[in-house]
Design an enzyme around this catalytic site. Sequence first.
Site, short mmCIF file in Angstrom:
data_model
loop_
_atom_site.label_atom_id
_atom_site.label_comp_id
_atom_site.label_asym_id
_atom_site.label_seq_id
_atom_site.Cartn_x
_atom_site.Cartn_y
_atom_site.Cartn_z
N GLU A 135 -5.29 -8.50 0.49
CA GLU A 135 -5.92 -8.20 1.78
C GLU A 135 -7.39 -7.92 1.55
OE1 GLU A 135 -4.34 -5.02 4.24
OE2 GLU A 135 -2.29 -5.69 3.88
N GLU A 161 0.80 -1.22 0.00
CA GLU A 161 0.00 0.00 0.00
C GLU A 161 0.84 1.28 0.00
OE1 GLU A 161 -2.65 -0.46 3.35
OE2 GLU A 161 -3.78 -2.06 2.38
#
Length: 482
Positions: free
Chosen positions: A373, A187
């Site tokens: 995720e 991320e």
Amino acid sequence: MRHKAFSTNMNTTKTLALTDLKRSDFAPDFRWGCSTSSYQIEGGIDQDGRGESIWDRFCQAPGKIRDGSSGAVACDHYHRWPQDLDLARSMGINAYRFSVAWPRIFPNGRGATANQKGLDFYSRLVDGMLERGIEPWVTLYHWDLPQALQDQGGWAERATVDAFVAYSDTVSRHLGDRVKHWITHNEPWCTAFHGYCEGVHAPGLKNFRTALQVCHNVLLSHGLAVPVIKANVSDARVGIALSLHPLKSASDSAQDIAATTRHDGLRNRWFLDPLHGRGYPADIWQLLGADAPQVQAGDLAAMATPTDFLGINYYFPETVAHAPGQGLLSTRVIESENVERTAFGWEVSPDGMVSLLGRVAHDYRPAEIYLTENGSTYDDVVTPDGDINDVARRRYLVRHLDAMREIVAKGIPVKGYFAWSLLDNFEWAEGYVRRFGLTHVDFKTQQRRLKASGKWYRAFLKGELEPAVLVAASIATYDEEV
Ligand code: IFM
């Protein structure tokens, strides 16, 4: 997922969700996993020569972490990893995504010699996975930068790019005989914007221009690390995990639609475009003016180094409105009304996942996509019997796996799903207030207990989900919806 309307004896109509979802709906080699990250679970911050990370430092600053906590102990996974891997095996997962703590390998961020004890820890961990039939997926950077590098400017400095490549070289040389799946960064948007612009994550800086340079340096470090990992591990499969969001316009007005395009430009395309060889999105670059990052010759080509897969972390969609004067982009994320939300306030939208993956597959054509995720946080209650009937999280999981089946059926090349997270853990600025685990962790005793969601995942993975069980699960879900 089908929905069946029915009446209760209280004279109200309710919806009961039914699904015939089963593991065999997916390819036999589909990866079914859980994800974690080093700082969120390991603890043991002063063990075996680990150096200080930016999160150790950030957590000491008053008011930064909601409950005043830190990852100093977390799940004590550093000492309890065999038991955690046993738990993972008992759930039936075939892949486990974890991250390496850079400060365990290079306590000062760089150096001629790596910390052998740090390397040994991950070596044992990887062996432990393989002994249990679990495929290791390594993330090299999940936010715990060595503080020594931050003292020299952190990700805002190009020198950190070189340090990351050297660190990636060391770790891949050491683990590459057994680890074949590598994720460079987790991320990058969060690294840059939470950490260097909003100040809510380590290192806690608040500067938009710096955050843009951080994005650039992180993506560059990814691109430069890929060939290094591949040179060390001939059969490595390498990718990056991006946090992406499907977007909705607040209205049909031309202004809101244009604002949504701009928001998409910085939230999604700012990462997807350069990684796929398109350079930075011109519409956003133009708006940035002097805040645009410093780009050197060859950077864009390096960032676009081909990878083997794209990791997508999906949690929620965003609704965007035109907001004159709100930042350089004049956009605002608004709360849509009448939507279901997790305890974090994140909108629950499996359909958003379907549209996001469809869009990414259509626009960028990655060879393979992994959902690296996906998960939810709710206020769990432990019953006197020690059960955690987290029906809302279970329903979230069931619905997102149902959506995964739809994604596969559409021919989108999604090859795996990693639930966030194996364990409740240190949720960054939220401390231990937010629990994302399929396993409950009592942080006082370190006792682990599989929640109803974890038991459902286990039954699904082991093919033990009889239709009757499914209906029972759905009835509990239904109770939640009343
Ligand atoms: O806990 C985080 C994780 O570290 C990165 N992705 C989102 C999760 C939930 O907030």
